[in-house]
Structures are given as structure tokens and as C-alpha cells.
Enzyme design. Structure first.
Site, PDB file in Angstrom:
ATOM      1  N   GLU A 165       0.665  -1.316  -0.023  1.00  0.00           N
ATOM      2  CA  GLU A 165      -0.153   0.054   0.061  1.00  0.00           C
ATOM      3  C   GLU A 165       0.904   1.359   0.090  1.00  0.00           C
ATOM      4  O   GLU A 165       0.342   2.566   0.218  1.00  0.00           O
ATOM      5  CB  GLU A 165      -0.996   0.207   1.123  1.00  0.00           C
ATOM      6  CG  GLU A 165      -2.016  -1.168   1.042  1.00  0.00           C
ATOM      7  CD  GLU A 165      -3.059  -1.276   2.226  1.00  0.00           C
ATOM      8  OE1 GLU A 165      -2.988  -0.538   3.242  1.00  0.00           O
ATOM      9  OE2 GLU A 165      -4.141  -1.984   1.805  1.00  0.00           O
ATOM     10  N   GLU A 186      -7.164  -7.740  -1.630  1.00  0.00           N
ATOM     11  CA  GLU A 186      -7.353  -7.199  -0.095  1.00  0.00           C
ATOM     12  C   GLU A 186      -8.982  -6.735  -0.291  1.00  0.00           C
ATOM     13  O   GLU A 186      -9.282  -5.629  -0.830  1.00  0.00           O
ATOM     14  CB  GLU A 186      -6.625  -6.291   0.371  1.00  0.00           C
ATOM     15  CG  GLU A 186      -5.291  -6.652   1.169  1.00  0.00           C
ATOM     16  CD  GLU A 186      -4.859  -5.751   2.171  1.00  0.00           C
ATOM     17  OE1 GLU A 186      -5.349  -4.984   2.657  1.00  0.00           O
ATOM     18  OE2 GLU A 186      -3.305  -5.658   2.171  1.00  0.00           O
TER      19      GLU A 186
END
Ligand SMILES: *[C@@H]1O[C@H](CO)[C@@H](O)[C@H](O)[C@H]1NC(C)=O
Ligand SMILES: *[C@@H]1O[C@H](CO)[C@@H](O)[C@H](O)[C@H]1NC(C)=O
Ligand SMILES: *[C@@H]1O[C@H](CO)[C@@H](O)[C@H](O)[C@H]1NC(C)=O
Ligand SMILES: *[C@@H]1O[C@H](CO)[C@@H](O)[C@H](O)[C@H]1NC(C)=O
Ligand SMILES: *[C@@H]1O[C@H](CO)[C@@H](O)[C@H](O)[C@H]1NC(C)=O
Ligand SMILES: *[C@@H]1O[C@H](CO)[C@@H](O)[C@H](O)[C@H]1NC(C)=O
Ligand SMILES: *[C@@H]1O[C@H](CO)[C@@H](O)[C@H](O)[C@H]1NC(C)=O
Length: 889
Positions: A466, A563
Site C-alpha cells: 500500500e 484485499e
């Protein structure tokens, strides 16, 4: 040239392989002395001095010696914060044999030091360490003496170290400086090469560990020592030939000439090389061309085939002596990440092709299985990975805020056919790029790639978790004028260092810089895309707790969902050992203390309340356990809806989006007993979600959903062969266990690896045709069957209204009878009414039900229970509780 090599090889064979057993008696025998076991541990002012197990850590040692209670108990994460603020010293005394001391070279090997340490042997400093993810090999021959030797490892508080490094980096901040308050964690973890979640995470406690978390030993030899062997099978499609790139790192006492023979006897392939082994630790590489005529059996992901392997033998000779003799497994498979234009869609595809076959990745994300890695036993790993396989998963992402897992983890993934998306250990932060930081990261990456690249299970490397998104969407409020500095650091670390190392060392699998990312498009945009969450490219992480999760339209139709998820609470039996009576309510101090995600407890109830009546028992304990149950129902149903949406999107492009080829929900496992996104509780108990996953990841799956008023049933198949299937949709009334009516669609072809609509009808027409049914009074179940009427895949359900509005939903008064059969325990259930989300729980008796959390639309149903320790019918009957949706209000 090739001919030449082969001839030479045969000559050598005759010379040296004539009597291998005879030769091996002449082989040099390196001497190894393990220094693992009992050490002494003391804190900086000497007030504590205790025995400590190595491998291990300070927290584990303090607990094992009775100095502290279970660190996971209640608020102990905060009470024992001082442990990681102190400095600690590990010492051991050992003697060495004359035989060892007489060897030409002696290495002191630390497989893992956590983290910042000064290591001294007999009073001489031999190393300073700063990276938990590196192995340290130290040459110590001349420091060893007769009699007692003293080895000392002085560990500096990782919290103090990180904060010192932050101070030294004064020119600009490297965010986030600290975790959110709700996590009760430590600051500046990005300044230390250590498990990033050990300073706290939104699912885990702050336990900045210190210790020797892997083995310690002496290795002594006269000629040479194999440090690492790796093999990389590469397939040349233009000549349909496999070759194996073999690399080993050898530490040689002196420069010597020798020969190396590499072979895979099972496929009749062998090659010999003349080599000069240079003094010191060096890398050598060889190629073995696999006999073209051999029909290699390939490694396949779970659900797509077997996981066969071959034996690779490596032998080194010098002057007729066998100086190296080792064997390892080698698996053959290819992996490609396909990013190419798709007809009818802007952007690029994003999917994996294994052995030439597109494979939909089904699975979850892996986090550290314990705050104290020394407590992650082989049993813990085996149980979790077997649970993944038993839920029909074929992939796990080893997330970048944890650790590069131990060898056994990847061995098991190889064996079980679990594909691994391997992150490098950087997560949710910016990172510094001082020289020493880059240098230690480079060594870390080199070592980890070397260690792991032989595993077929690993199908991709990814630079970080991320961090592209954090930069692109400005998580850390970086002023525009300073952005270039951070972009430069980002490129320096992941693109110019990690990426280049990986691409040089491993040509057998793809590398992505981040996750989520737009992949090739991110690269095109200078590695930081304007919107890394673009569903037309790469992978996406998506979370929303506010939107109604039953509405599939709220989910991005991404190419690959790496995710997504929803929180739930673990069951009471998991919480009980770490809490006391006053903690057992949803608004207790304990309940909010364990919740590390801001607003998480409230979000779970709000999401649940969209469709369910919340527990309102007047018995506080029942109300608490019912609430735990409802959060699990909510989570299971939400992740089911989202995953089924991804699986049915694999063959379609709608509004330019689709061809989804991966669904990895967040997260598989837990690090402690607390609310989180996991589907398996700390300790291994399956949440309702994991039972649901077993169904929603099935190879053949019926998916039902509504668009406007139309009900669709899709047949999703991961099989290699084509099927002909029809959907059978059964309408039930909430008030009655006998079906109202059943509709069947015509047989339709369902190709392998596709999702096909097999049933389509408006709900209005369907209910009208069925007589006395309305959306509020009826529900649907459905399954797929083939031309002979045999069921394919699990049956599934679709609610036409929220259960809280369902008319006629009653208390089912389910009764159960536990029996012991030859094969194990069974539970025979009898229900008086339709019962959604039937949950069987036997408290702290560890084990697993064959089915749980199900919709009961039959009077009787039998479920098996596999116990993980001896138990009895009486104990099980006593412990068994049965909860269904109407039992909580
Ligand atoms: C020694 O350190 C421990 C742990 O940090 C602390 O509790 C104790 O008060 C210290 N003792 C002295 C005498 O400073
Ligand atoms: C730990 O060591 C550091 C560096 O030597 C020192 O600054 C710090 O005071 C030590 N901490 C304790 C509790 O002794
Ligand atoms: C693959 O084989 C062809 C034909 O033998 C050869 O020309 C080519 O260089 C090989 N490619 C690789 C990457 O080894
Ligand atoms: C060793 O690796 C180098 C660099 O990748 C390569 O050029 C060379 O051909 C390899 N040698 C063998 C024997 O495979
Ligand atoms: C379950 O038991 C309750 C209480 O005895 C009763 O009122 C209810 O009708 C029963 N439910 C069914 C479906 O029979
Ligand atoms: C269903 O269960 C009940 C109660 O256990 C039992 O009496 C009955 O025979 C069972 N019916 C069938 C069809 O197995
Ligand atoms: C709990 O809620 C249900 C459904 O709203 C209601 O029928 C019931 O009376 C409530 N029970 C209590 C104890 O408040």
C-alpha cells in the site's frame, strides 16, 4: 559444445562415481555445533537475570520463567510496555572440541537476530546487527579458545533505536510518525528493519520483540561449506526445453579447483562443470538442461493438479574427494502475470497463468501467526495452511507488514499447492533511504530471494504493501512542494534497489512494485499512478464498512481483488482465557481495548443491524456471546457476497470492467485474541467466515444475485474440463421446512475456468409462479446439477429480504445428539423450523465441524466433529451450544 560437456560428464562418472559409497568415507565432514538451547538473559540494570531459550525472545523467556503472566492477558500489552524500552543481553558459555578448533575455518552463524545488537565472542565484538530479516555469518576461528567460550548478544531497545534514527533524520519527517492512538503502539517503526506490525497494527498488539528468533551455531570445515543452494527451473518455450539454473553459495577455506556434478536421476539429466572455488564466501551458478525427452510432471496449484517434485543432486569433487554432497527437491512450473489489452475494456488484464493455464486465485492474506515468532510451531503452521486448503483456497498473500515466513511455511505451501504472493516487508508507510538503510535492505533482499526462490509456491514478488497508494492518495498530508522528495525515496527503495535485485536474481517469476498497483500502467506513470485503485488495471484493495455489503453494486469490479474484508469478534472460548468476567460485555473496557481499528466495534453492529435483529437478551453474558455470534454472521455473509461477486465477474466485461481473476480476502489468521478481519481465530478455531469460504471457494459454485428485479444464477467453474449444468432453484417459506416449489433451468455448457449465467427470471414472476409467496415470506436455495441430476458443487441460498424483516421466521428449537462412530464424533441435529446461520460450538474443545454456520432447511442434518484432542460424547454434549439467528433476540 553441448556434446563436449556431456562427454566430459560421462568420463567423470566413470572416474569418481564408480564407488560413491567408498568415496564418501573420504569426504570432509564439516563439524557443526548448535548453540541454540538455554542461554542467560538479563536486563540493563541487572535487576532481572533468567534462563532463556534460543530461538526465542525476551517476552517468551520472561513468561516461561514466571516473571510475567501471559502477555496476551487483558491489558498486558500496555502493562508490559517497559520490556521493549529496556536493553537486554543474551549470554551463553560453550566449549568446543579440538576437532572443531583444528578446522581451517569456523563460522558463527545467526539465522536471525531481532534486531539491533552488538555480538561479542570472548570479549571481542564480532558484529553489529540492525536487521531482523538477515542472516549473519561471522568468521570466528581465531577467537575460540580451549575451555569456556563466552558469547554475548547485547540488544538495544528497538523502540529507542527507531526513535534515535528518526532524530538523526532531521531534514524531513518520514510518516507516519506514530500509529493511531487506538492501537496503543510505538512510533517510527519504519526506521527499523523489523516486523512492522510488532509496534502494533489495526488487528494486533504492540510487542516490539527482542531476541535471537532463529538458530545459532558454529560451522567448521577444512575445504568448503555449502551456505545455500537454490534452483530455478526456467522453461524455453521456443525449444520446449526446461533448464535448471542452480546457484550455490559456498564458503571455501582456500582457493581450490574442483568439479561439480548436477543431476536429476529421475529424468536422466546430468551435467558436470569444472570450477575454481575461490577462498571466502562466493556465489557459483550452473545450468542443467533437462533431458528433452523426459515427460516432466508439473507442479500445480491446489484444485488444478498435483504437486510432484524431483530430486536434484549436487556433488562436488576435488582431487577425487567428495567435498560437497547435497540433495534438494525441485518442482517444475511456469508462472506469467498477464497484463494485456482486453477487447471491450479500457486498461489491461491482470491475471496469472500457471503452466500456460489462466488460474483464478482464491484465498486470503497471511499475517504473523504470533507476536512471538518462537511460538509459531510447525503444528500451528500446518493447521493454518491445512485450513486454507480445506477451504478450497489456492493462494495466500504473505503481507508486507509481517515477516518473511520460516522455511517450513513455504515447504508446506509447495506440498499443498498454495500459491504465495510474497510481499517484501514494507507496509503502510514512507521509508528512509540513508545509505546504511539501503545497504541493509539490499542484503535482506538478496538473502531472502536466495532463500526462497526455489519454492514453486511463490508466484510473485511484490515490493511493499500500500505504499504506492499512500503516496498517490496522500495518506500523510505531504505538502505538494515536498512530494518529489518522497517520490524520489520511493523510487530509490523499491524500483532502483529491490526491483533490480529481484529481477537479476530471479527471472522465473514476476515482480510488482506495490500492492495495490496498476502494474504496467503504474510503471508507465512513473511508478506512482494517479489512482492505484483503478479497477481497469492491476490489483485493488477495497474496504467499506458503511455501505450495505449485501449490495454487490457497492464493490469495485476490479481485475484482481487482493484485499477486502469485514471485521468480526472471535468466539467466547477464544476470549475467555485472556479475560475475566467484568470484560464480558460489548461495551467493556476490555472490548474497546482489544479493538485496534477506530470505530470498529460500532461499525460491526451498524453493518449487522442493516439485516439482522441485534441481540437483546437480558442475560448480560448471553447478550455478549450472541453479539460475538452476530458479528461473525455479518462478516461471513459480507465476505461471501463480495467474493461471489468477484468469482462470477471472471468471464464478463460490464461497463468496461471485469475479467476479475483473483479474490484474496483480508485476512486468514489472527495474531492474538481480538476482533479482526480474520476467518480463523487465534488458536485455529474456524470463524463462520471460514466455513463459508469452504463453499464460496468451491471448484464449482452456484452464485445467485439480483439485478433490479431479476434473479440470476451463475455457474462458476474452476475445473479444467467443460460441464453441462442446470440450476435448480427451490423456494421455501420461512414458516415451513417443506419447499414451496422448485424451478429448473435448461442444461447449458459451462466451460472450465468460466462463469456462465444459467438461470434468469424476475423475482416477481418466480414468486407469482410459486403461489403463496412474497419477498418477505419466502427465501431461495439453489444448486447446480448435471444431466444425470447429480449435484455439482455446494448448494447456496439467496434471501429476498433482510432476515430481520422475514415474516414467519421462528425459533427453531434445534436439538442435537452427539454420537461416537468408528470415524469420529457426529452431531445429529433436528430442527422444528427453517433456521439461518446455525452455529455449533463446543467451547474450548479444539477441533472442527464438517459444516457450520449453515442454513437449515431440513428437519434433520448430521455434522461430523473432528476433535484435536481426546474427548468424549459426554464432554461434547455438555459443551455443545447451538445458536441460530432467531435465538439471539
Ligand atoms: C531496573 O530496571 C527495571 C526494568 O526497567 C526497573 O523496573 C527497575 O526499577 C530498575 N531498578 C533499578 C534499581 O534501577
Ligand atoms: C539502552 O541503551 C541505550 C544506548 O546505549 C541507552 O541510551 C539507554 O539508556 C539504555 N536503556 C536503559 C534502560 O538502560
Ligand atoms: C531458447 O531456445 C532457443 C532455441 O534453441 C534459443 O535460440 C534461445 O536462445 C533460448 N532462449 C533462452 C532464453 O535461453
Ligand atoms: C551464470 O550466470 C551468469 C549470469 O546470469 C550467466 O551468464 C552464465 O551463463 C551462468 N553460468 C552457467 C553455467 O549457467
Ligand atoms: C420453539 O419453542 C417455543 C417455546 O416452547 C415455541 O413457542 C415455538 O413454537 C417452538 N418453535 C417451533 C418452530 O416449533
Ligand atoms: C429426524 O430426527 C428425529 C429426531 O432425532 C428422529 O426422530 C427422526 O427419525 C429423524 N428423521 C429421519 C427421516 O431421519
Ligand atoms: C428483543 O427484540 C425483539 C425483536 O425486536 C423483541 O421482540 C423482543 O421483545 C426484545 N426482547 C427484549 C428482552 O427486549
Amino acid at each position: 559444445m553441448e556434446q563436449c560437456v556431456k562427454y566430459f560428464c560421462c568420463a567423470l562418472l566413470w572416474l569418481f562415481f564408480g564407488d560413491v559409497s567408498g568415496l564418501s568415507s573420504l569426504t570432509e565432514q564439516p563439524v557443526e555445533l548448535s548453540l541454540s538451547g538455554k542461554w542467560r538473559l538479563s536486563n540493563s540494570n541487572g535487576s532481572l537475570s533468567l534462563p532463556a531459550e534460543v530461538p526465542g525472545c525476551v517476552h517468551s523467556a520472561l513468561q516461561q520463567q514466571g516473571h510475567i503472566p501471559n502477555p496476551y492477558f487483558r491489558f498486558n500489552d500496555v502493562s508490559y510496555r517497559w520490556i521493549a524500552l529496556d536493553n537486554w543481553t543474551y549470554t551463553t558459555m560453550f566449549t568446543v572440541s579440538t576437532q572443531l578448533r583444528l578446522k581451517q575455518k569456523v563460522l558463527l552463524v545467526f539465522d536471525g537476530v531481532d534486531t539491533v545488537a552488538s555480538i561479542s565472542l570472548n570479549g571481542v565484538i564480532v558484529a553489529k546487527t540492525d536487521n531482523m530479516f538477515r542472516r549473519y555469518d561471522l568468521s570466528v576461528r581465531d577467537l575460540l579458545k580451549d575451555g569456556d567460550n563466552m558469547l554475548e548478544v547485547s540488544l538495544l531497545s528497538p523502540v529507542i533505536f527507531a526513535s534515535e534514527r528518526r532524530k538523526a533524520h532531521s531534514s524531513y519527517r518520514v510518516p507516519p510518525e506514530c500509529p493511531p492512538d487506538v492501537q496503543k503502539g510505538e512510533c517510527h517503526v519504519n526506521f527499523i528493519r523489523k516486523e512492522q506490525s510488532s509496534f502494533s497494527w489495526d488487528w494486533g498488539p504492540s510487542f516490539p520483540t527482542m531476541g535471537l528468533w532463529k538458530g545459532v551455531r558454529l560451522e567448521a570445515f577444512d575445504v568448503l561449506q555449502l551456505v545455500q543452494l537454490s534452483s530455478l527451473p526456467l522453461y524455453n518455450s521456443s525449444c520446449s526445453q526446461w533448464r535448471l539454473e542452480i546457484e550455490f553459495i559456498v564458503d571455501a577455506a582456500q582457493t581450490k579447483y574442483g568439479q561439480v556434478t548436477i543431476s536429476i536421476p529421475e529424468v536422466d539429466s546430468k551435467q558436470t562443470y569444472k570450477t575454481q572455488f575461490l577462498q571466502g564466501k562466493k556465489k557459483y551458478n550452473f545450468t542443467l538442461h533437462v533431458n528433452k525427452n523426459s515427460q516432466l510432471k508439473l507442479w500445480w496449484p491446489n484444485g488444478h493438479g498435483d504437486q510432484p517434485f524431483y530430486h536434484l543432486t549436487v556433488r562436488g569433487f576435488q582431487d577425487g574427494f567428495l567435498i560437497l554432497n547435497t540433495e534438494s527437491k525441485v518442482f517444475f512450473r511456469t508462472v506469467e502475470l498477464i497484463q494485456e489489452p482486453i477487447i471491450g475494456s479500457p486498461g489491461l488484464s491482470f491475471y496469472f497463468r500457471i503452466n500456460g493455464k489462466p488460474v483464478f486465485l482464491k484465498g486470503s492474506n497471511w499475517i504473523p501467526a504470533h507476536s512471538f515468532q518462537d511460538q509459531v510451531t510447525p503444528d500451528v503452521l500446518r493447521n493454518l495452511l491445512q485450513s486454507a486448503v480445506d477451504a478450497n483456497m489456492n493462494a495466500l498473500r504473505v503481507w508486507g507488514g509481517g515477516v518473511y515466513e520460516q522455511d517450513l511455511f513455504y515447504d508446506l505451501c509447495d506440498e499443498m499447492g498454495i500459491m504465495v504472493w510474497q510481499d517484501f516487508m514494507f507496509a503502510c508507510a514512507m521509508y528512509p533511504t540513508e545509505d546504511d538503510f539501503i545497504q541493509t535492505v539490499r542484503e535482506e533482499v538478496i538473502q531472502q530471494v536466495q532463500r526462497l526462490k526455489s519454492h514453486p509456491s511463490i508466484i510473485i514478488w511484490s515490493g511493499n504493501n500500500e505504499n504506492e497508494a499512500a503516496l498517490a492518495t496522500d495518506w500523510f498530508n505531504i505538502p505538494a512542494s515536498q512530494r518529489p522528495t518522497y517520490i524520489k525515496d520511493y523510487l530509490e527503495l523499491y524500483v532502483n534497489n529491490i526491483r533490480l535485485i529481484v529481477q537479476e536474481k530471479d527471472k522465473s517469476r514476476p515482480f510488482l512494485v506495490s500492492s495495490p498497483t496498476n502494474g504496467a500502467e503504474s510503471e508507465h506513470e512513473g511508478w506512482v499512478a494517479a489512482n492505484p485503485y483503478d479497477p481497469h488495471y492491476g490489483d485493488v484493495h477495497f474496504y467499506s464498512y458503511v455501505l450495505d455489503c449485501w449490495d454487490w453494486k457497492t464493490f469495485p469490479r476490479t481485475r484482481f481483488a487482493s484485499e477486502y474484508g469485514f471485521q468480526s469478534w472471535p468466539s467466547f472460548s477464544t476470549l475467555q482465557p485472556v479475560s475475566i468476567k467484568e470484560d464480558w460485555s460489548y461495551d467493556s473496557h476490555f472490548t474497546s481495548h482489544r479493538q485496534h481499528h477506530e470505530g470498529g466495534n460500532q461499525q460491526m453492529l451498524l453493518q449487522a443491524a442493516l439485516h439482522f435483529n441485534l441481540p437483546n437478551s437480558t442475560d448480560p453474558l448471553k447478550r455478549f456471546t450472541d453479539t460475538l455470534y452476530v458479528t461473525q454472521v455479518m462478516q461471513a455473509q459480507c465476505v461471501k457476497t463480495q467474493t461471489e461477486f468477484y468469482r462470477r465477474s471472471q468471464s464478463e466485461i460490464i461497463d468496461g470492467k471485469g475479467h476479475t481473476m483473483g479474490a484474496l480476502y483480508w485476512q486468514l489468521n489472527d495474531i492474538w485474541q481480538a476482533p479482526s478481519w480474520s476467518s480463523i481465530e487465534f488458536g485455529g478455531k474456524w470463524k463462520m467466515l471460514h466455513n463459508f469460504a469452504q463453499n464460496f471457494f468451491a471448484s464449482v459454485l452456484p452464485v445467485g444475485f439480483e439485478e433490479d428485479d431479476t434473479l440470476f444464477v451463475y455457474a462458476v467453474s474452476d475445473l479444467s474440463h467443460d460441464l453441462k449444468l442446470r440450476a435448480a432453484v427451490t423456494v421455501y417459506s420461512w414458516t415451513d421446512l417443506d419447499p414451496v416449489c422448485t424451478l429448473t433451468s435448461p442444461l447449458l455448457p459451462v466451460p472450465g475456468g468460466a462463469a456462465v449465467a444459467v438461470f434468469k427470471q424476475t423475482v416477481t414472476a418466480l414468486l407469482a409462479g410459486c403461489g403463496r409467496c412474497t419477498r418477505l415470506s419466502c427465501l431461495l436455495t439453489f444448486h447446480l446439477e448435471d444431466s444425470s441430476g447429480d449435484r455439482q458443487g455446494p448448494s447456496n441460498h439467496h434471501f429476498l429480504c433482510s432476515p430481520k424483516h422475514a415474516q414467519g421466521l421462528q425459533k427453531p428449537n434445534i436439538t442435537a445428539k452427539v454420537q461416537e462412530e468408528k470415524t469420529g464424533f457426529t452431531v445429529a441435529l433436528h430442527s422444528a423450523a427453517v433456521a439461518p446461520f446455525v452455529w455449533l460450538d463446543v467451547g474450548n474443545i479444539p477441533g472442527r465441524f464438517s459444516s457450520n454456520g449453515f442454513l437449515m432447511v431440513s428437519r434433520n442434518k448430521t455434522v461430523d466433529f473432528a476433535a484435536w484432542r481426546p474427548t468424549s460424547v459426554a464432554e461434547l454434549s455438555r459443551s455443545l451450544t447451538i445458536t441460530s439467528l432467531t435465538d439471539v433476540y
